[in-house]
Motif scaffolding. Sequence first.
Motif, PDB file in Angstrom:
ATOM      1  N   ASN A  75       5.129  -0.364  17.002  1.00  0.00           N
ATOM      2  CA  ASN A  75       3.986  -1.239  16.621  1.00  0.00           C
ATOM      3  C   ASN A  75       3.431  -0.724  15.386  1.00  0.00           C
ATOM      4  O   ASN A  75       2.105  -0.242  15.607  1.00  0.00           O
ATOM      5  CB  ASN A  75       3.016  -1.180  17.834  1.00  0.00           C
ATOM      6  N   PRO A  76       3.966  -0.738  14.361  1.00  0.00           N
ATOM      7  CA  PRO A  76       3.481  -0.198  13.049  1.00  0.00           C
ATOM      8  C   PRO A  76       2.635  -1.215  12.492  1.00  0.00           C
ATOM      9  O   PRO A  76       2.607  -2.444  12.880  1.00  0.00           O
ATOM     10  CB  PRO A  76       4.452  -0.059  11.965  1.00  0.00           C
ATOM     11  N   SER A  77       1.712  -0.615  11.683  1.00  0.00           N
ATOM     12  CA  SER A  77       0.869  -1.461  11.152  1.00  0.00           C
ATOM     13  C   SER A  77       0.376  -1.062   9.661  1.00  0.00           C
ATOM     14  O   SER A  77       0.831  -0.069   9.401  1.00  0.00           O
ATOM     15  CB  SER A  77      -0.943  -1.519  11.710  1.00  0.00           C
ATOM     16  N   ARG A  78      -0.381  -2.043   8.828  1.00  0.00           N
ATOM     17  CA  ARG A  78      -0.684  -1.691   7.544  1.00  0.00           C
ATOM     18  C   ARG A  78      -1.900  -2.441   7.142  1.00  0.00           C
ATOM     19  O   ARG A  78      -2.155  -3.363   7.193  1.00  0.00           O
ATOM     20  CB  ARG A  78       0.556  -2.079   6.738  1.00  0.00           C
ATOM     21  N   SER A  79      -2.927  -1.618   6.330  1.00  0.00           N
ATOM     22  CA  SER A  79      -4.024  -2.112   5.738  1.00  0.00           C
ATOM     23  C   SER A  79      -3.831  -1.878   4.307  1.00  0.00           C
ATOM     24  O   SER A  79      -3.917  -0.728   3.840  1.00  0.00           O
ATOM     25  CB  SER A  79      -5.337  -1.477   6.545  1.00  0.00           C
ATOM     26  N   VAL A  80      -4.181  -2.722   3.562  1.00  0.00           N
ATOM     27  CA  VAL A  80      -4.192  -2.705   2.024  1.00  0.00           C
ATOM     28  C   VAL A  80      -5.355  -3.350   1.277  1.00  0.00           C
ATOM     29  O   VAL A  80      -5.381  -4.708   1.349  1.00  0.00           O
ATOM     30  CB  VAL A  80      -2.591  -3.018   1.271  1.00  0.00           C
ATOM     31  N   ALA A 115     -11.759  -9.707  -4.295  1.00  0.00           N
ATOM     32  CA  ALA A 115     -11.313  -8.691  -3.648  1.00  0.00           C
ATOM     33  C   ALA A 115     -11.029  -9.100  -2.122  1.00  0.00           C
ATOM     34  O   ALA A 115     -11.448 -10.130  -1.686  1.00  0.00           O
ATOM     35  CB  ALA A 115     -12.459  -7.510  -3.250  1.00  0.00           C
ATOM     36  N   GLY A 116     -10.114  -8.351  -1.466  1.00  0.00           N
ATOM     37  CA  GLY A 116      -9.541  -8.898  -0.101  1.00  0.00           C
ATOM     38  C   GLY A 116      -9.110  -7.673   0.509  1.00  0.00           C
ATOM     39  O   GLY A 116      -8.707  -6.579   0.058  1.00  0.00           O
ATOM     40  N   LEU A 117      -8.784  -7.708   1.785  1.00  0.00           N
ATOM     41  CA  LEU A 117      -7.969  -6.660   2.543  1.00  0.00           C
ATOM     42  C   LEU A 117      -6.736  -7.494   3.318  1.00  0.00           C
ATOM     43  O   LEU A 117      -7.271  -8.253   4.183  1.00  0.00           O
ATOM     44  CB  LEU A 117      -9.048  -6.254   3.782  1.00  0.00           C
ATOM     45  N   HIS A 118      -5.670  -6.804   2.951  1.00  0.00           N
ATOM     46  CA  HIS A 118      -4.413  -7.427   3.678  1.00  0.00           C
ATOM     47  C   HIS A 118      -4.130  -6.524   4.610  1.00  0.00           C
ATOM     48  O   HIS A 118      -3.606  -5.256   4.574  1.00  0.00           O
ATOM     49  CB  HIS A 118      -3.313  -7.555   2.717  1.00  0.00           C
ATOM     50  N   TYR A 119      -4.256  -7.081   5.891  1.00  0.00           N
ATOM     51  CA  TYR A 119      -3.940  -6.300   7.121  1.00  0.00           C
ATOM     52  C   TYR A 119      -2.616  -7.128   7.993  1.00  0.00           C
ATOM     53  O   TYR A 119      -2.412  -8.070   8.146  1.00  0.00           O
ATOM     54  CB  TYR A 119      -5.050  -6.528   8.269  1.00  0.00           C
ATOM     55  N   THR A 120      -1.594  -5.931   8.193  1.00  0.00           N
ATOM     56  CA  THR A 120      -0.290  -6.391   8.918  1.00  0.00           C
ATOM     57  C   THR A 120      -0.045  -5.778  10.240  1.00  0.00           C
ATOM     58  O   THR A 120      -0.193  -4.432  10.004  1.00  0.00           O
ATOM     59  CB  THR A 120       0.717  -6.258   7.873  1.00  0.00           C
ATOM     60  N   ARG A 121       0.459  -6.235  11.210  1.00  0.00           N
ATOM     61  CA  ARG A 121       0.587  -5.500  12.413  1.00  0.00           C
ATOM     62  C   ARG A 121       1.892  -6.152  13.035  1.00  0.00           C
ATOM     63  O   ARG A 121       2.175  -7.275  13.017  1.00  0.00           O
ATOM     64  CB  ARG A 121      -0.591  -5.431  13.565  1.00  0.00           C
ATOM     65  N   TYR A 122       2.985  -5.227  13.394  1.00  0.00           N
ATOM     66  CA  TYR A 122       4.090  -5.726  14.099  1.00  0.00           C
ATOM     67  C   TYR A 122       4.299  -5.190  15.440  1.00  0.00           C
ATOM     68  O   TYR A 122       3.645  -4.318  16.017  1.00  0.00           O
ATOM     69  CB  TYR A 122       5.326  -4.945  13.162  1.00  0.00           C
ATOM     70  N   ASP A 123       5.058  -5.900  16.372  1.00  0.00           N
ATOM     71  CA  ASP A 123       5.270  -5.775  17.588  1.00  0.00           C
ATOM     72  C   ASP A 123       6.923  -5.772  17.675  1.00  0.00           C
ATOM     73  O   ASP A 123       7.158  -7.229  17.797  1.00  0.00           O
ATOM     74  CB  ASP A 123       4.596  -6.707  18.373  1.00  0.00           C
ATOM     75  N   LEU A 124       7.573  -4.980  17.529  1.00  0.00           N
ATOM     76  CA  LEU A 124       9.023  -4.830  17.455  1.00  0.00           C
ATOM     77  C   LEU A 124       9.525  -4.839  18.590  1.00  0.00           C
ATOM     78  O   LEU A 124       9.211  -4.136  19.740  1.00  0.00           O
ATOM     79  CB  LEU A 124       9.466  -3.907  16.344  1.00  0.00           C
ATOM     80  N   ASP A 125      11.007  -5.346  18.570  1.00  0.00           N
ATOM     81  CA  ASP A 125      11.637  -5.416  19.959  1.00  0.00           C
ATOM     82  C   ASP A 125      12.373  -4.080  20.132  1.00  0.00           C
ATOM     83  O   ASP A 125      13.842  -3.803  20.183  1.00  0.00           O
ATOM     84  CB  ASP A 125      12.757  -6.407  20.057  1.00  0.00           C
ATOM     85  N   LEU A 182      -6.729 -12.858 -19.337  1.00  0.00           N
ATOM     86  CA  LEU A 182      -6.679 -11.584 -19.020  1.00  0.00           C
ATOM     87  C   LEU A 182      -6.466 -11.406 -17.296  1.00  0.00           C
ATOM     88  O   LEU A 182      -7.604 -12.081 -16.643  1.00  0.00           O
ATOM     89  CB  LEU A 182      -7.587 -10.530 -19.384  1.00  0.00           C
ATOM     90  N   PHE A 183      -5.653 -10.546 -17.005  1.00  0.00           N
ATOM     91  CA  PHE A 183      -5.572 -10.514 -15.299  1.00  0.00           C
ATOM     92  C   PHE A 183      -5.446  -9.199 -14.924  1.00  0.00           C
ATOM     93  O   PHE A 183      -4.257  -8.482 -15.354  1.00  0.00           O
ATOM     94  CB  PHE A 183      -4.418 -11.469 -14.907  1.00  0.00           C
ATOM     95  N   TYR A 184      -6.214  -8.416 -14.347  1.00  0.00           N
ATOM     96  CA  TYR A 184      -6.263  -7.270 -13.788  1.00  0.00           C
ATOM     97  C   TYR A 184      -6.126  -7.177 -12.243  1.00  0.00           C
ATOM     98  O   TYR A 184      -6.823  -7.821 -11.506  1.00  0.00           O
ATOM     99  CB  TYR A 184      -7.351  -6.595 -14.301  1.00  0.00           C
ATOM    100  N   VAL A 185      -5.281  -6.344 -11.903  1.00  0.00           N
ATOM    101  CA  VAL A 185      -5.097  -6.103 -10.310  1.00  0.00           C
ATOM    102  C   VAL A 185      -4.843  -4.760  -9.966  1.00  0.00           C
ATOM    103  O   VAL A 185      -4.252  -3.965 -10.429  1.00  0.00           O
ATOM    104  CB  VAL A 185      -3.965  -7.092  -9.896  1.00  0.00           C
ATOM    105  N   TYR A 186      -5.487  -4.445  -8.977  1.00  0.00           N
ATOM    106  CA  TYR A 186      -5.635  -3.014  -8.285  1.00  0.00           C
ATOM    107  C   TYR A 186      -5.152  -3.017  -6.963  1.00  0.00           C
ATOM    108  O   TYR A 186      -5.959  -3.779  -6.079  1.00  0.00           O
ATOM    109  CB  TYR A 186      -6.633  -2.093  -8.366  1.00  0.00           C
ATOM    110  N   VAL A 187      -3.763  -2.389  -6.676  1.00  0.00           N
ATOM    111  CA  VAL A 187      -3.572  -2.324  -5.051  1.00  0.00           C
ATOM    112  C   VAL A 187      -3.180  -0.898  -4.692  1.00  0.00           C
ATOM    113  O   VAL A 187      -2.091  -0.638  -5.542  1.00  0.00           O
ATOM    114  CB  VAL A 187      -2.371  -3.375  -4.782  1.00  0.00           C
ATOM    115  N   PRO A 188      -3.762  -0.289  -3.940  1.00  0.00           N
ATOM    116  CA  PRO A 188      -3.302   1.225  -3.781  1.00  0.00           C
ATOM    117  C   PRO A 188      -1.860   1.378  -2.882  1.00  0.00           C
ATOM    118  O   PRO A 188      -1.578   0.281  -2.281  1.00  0.00           O
ATOM    119  CB  PRO A 188      -4.473   1.832  -3.025  1.00  0.00           C
ATOM    120  N   PHE A 189      -1.382   2.468  -3.261  1.00  0.00           N
ATOM    121  CA  PHE A 189       0.011   2.439  -2.530  1.00  0.00           C
ATOM    122  C   PHE A 189      -0.019   2.975  -1.120  1.00  0.00           C
ATOM    123  O   PHE A 189      -1.113   3.423  -0.568  1.00  0.00           O
ATOM    124  CB  PHE A 189       0.943   3.917  -3.145  1.00  0.00           C
TER     125      PHE A 189
END
Length: 688
Positions: A400-405, A383-393, A435-442
């Motif tokens: 400054n959008p961000s995303r947590s998945v 299990a993991g949490l992918h966090y992304t934040r932008y600082d656009l010109d 067997l490899f199962y993965v779940y990532v919400p939209f």
Amino acid sequence: MVVEADRIVGIGQKEVRAEGNAILQQDDQSLSADLIIYHPPQEDVFALGNVVVKRGGNVVRGPRLEFNLESQTGQMEAPVYQLERNNARGEAQLFVFEGENRYRAKQASYTTCPVNRDDWYLRVAELEIDRNANVGVARNVWLEFQKVPILYSPYVDFPLGKERKSGFLPPLIGTTTQGGAEITLPYYWNIAPNRDATIAPRVIARRGLMLANEFRYLERGYHGEAKADILPDDQVSGRDRWALLLQHAHAFSPQLQGSVNIQRVSDDNYFRDLASSVTLTSQTNLPQEGTLTYGGEGWIATARAQKYQTLQDPLAPVTPPYDRLPQLLVQGLKPDLLGADLGLNAEAVRFEHPTLVTGGRLVAYPTVSYPLRTSFAYLTPKAGLHYTRYDLDRSGPGANPSRSVPIGSVDAGLFLERPMSAFGQRFLQTLEPRLFYVYVPFRDQAQLPNFDSADADFNFAQIFTENRFTGSDRIGDANQMTLALTSRLLESDSGAERLRFALGQRFRFEKPRVQLASPISPSNRSDLLASIGGRLTQSWLLDASMQWNPSDNETEKLNLYARYHPAPGKVANVGYRFTRNALEQVDVSAQWPLGDRWQGVLRYNYSLRESRVLDALAGLEYDAGCWSVRFVAQRIATAVDQASHAFFVQLELTGLGKIGADPLHVLRSSIPGFTQVDLYREQPASAR
């Protein structure tokens, strides 16, 4: 000292006179003649009639010899000599012994051809051989091939072994359609045991004089090379042409490493006009980057600055990639913390581009997994949490959008095996279901910039990953399971893999919504992947893979490759590559003996989709034992509607050097399995 003869006469300690089949032996040196006179006080030897001097495999024959055993000096008139290394031989008017392993021959000849086969000769006014330094020096040199003088030089020095030595290398001669006839005269500078340089003036008939420079170094803790090619005032383009390469790797400490890679050329057409290999002409993005890496126990941090020079083909333009100025990466893994593995991938990067949106991006992806393993099975929930934040010109909303998945996956598999017999051999067959199962919400990512994401290539490696995109700007939503089965046939005695079969497919429980370039298939099943390959026999190698679309009943990708390699110098390859709506190519290459001392090489790479030759090469080699000649013609596609033709001719004189352009590097890169063989020595003695 031992003296033998039919008759020996001595005068005290002053003189020993040996007549008839006389032999004087001392250590590994022997002297034989009809008459030998030896003066012990001075260690002087005089020999007359059928004189033969042997030492360390070297033999010198002549009618008369004067020699001093202590200083190893003297001279022989009208000698015929044979040297152990390379089986070199020759004649001279006078052969002078100048000390241990040092010789000088006047009005001499030198060849490595066997006796009674004077295919080539080096005729020199004076030839010096220094076996201690493994160096030869010749003055006023004529090189004769098949009794025709082909090359003259007032001074030539050459190594007698494989040791590096400063001096001019044999000229490289060839022709291309882009530049016409050309000749290169390289000078090699052996600066030190760990440093050298090559300076190579290259005269191109249609373009002018080009100067190629290469410097290499190897020090304790760092190494690298620098290349600079300069063609001032190209007579075809009317401008200065140049290329620069600098590569350096530095180990400051066991934990701290650094590297620099800088590549630039003067213009987009540099490689298409001046290079002679597909590897160079197909380059599009030349990097200029510096990297600094520091690693500790279980973690590593990297700082990088990266730019590109993009070489454009007007008929097939590409979008230049983003520059990373700078990029900071941190990767860490803490294994077996109460049975769990903790991981972290983090990045802070600034993206620059002349025409597209720019800005910074921060990524943090911590994970925790709990691997459970036995000798025949494994199960790894993660299990993991992918966090992304932008600082656009840009200003305003969306700067400054961000995303947590959140991302979750389970990887499980079995290792089953059984003994079996086939083709009269014992094997071990494995069965490896996975067997490899993965779940990532939209997460809606339509408003996020795309700096470095793209659709990942669909293959066996990718179907066992969590994200169907490369990069960090797009995280694909997923509720899916991958099923795969692999079976291998292993030799019981050696464990070598003789055959491998794999089958895999992905099943979706929900239709994914995040997409980039490729449209999302409405089917809940992915394409089916299948592959089979292995070394069927010692001579046959097979590799085949297929991607099949069950919804459209269409083959999306098909790769076929077979190699027949029964012996060194005998190899045949055939390959076929197909990607629907993208490419279809056939590739055939071979190296094969063509009768007594002849060898042929071939490479033909043809695009069925574009109806054009991408790369074609044909060549012949004749090996006469003490010399060989190679002819290679090549055609390479340098752009969408542009091709270059090149012709290489090389004459190799065994033990002396090579004259003409060296096609061997082209053959090795063009023909998988190519090996340089001695065709002459493979012939039976009766055939010679």
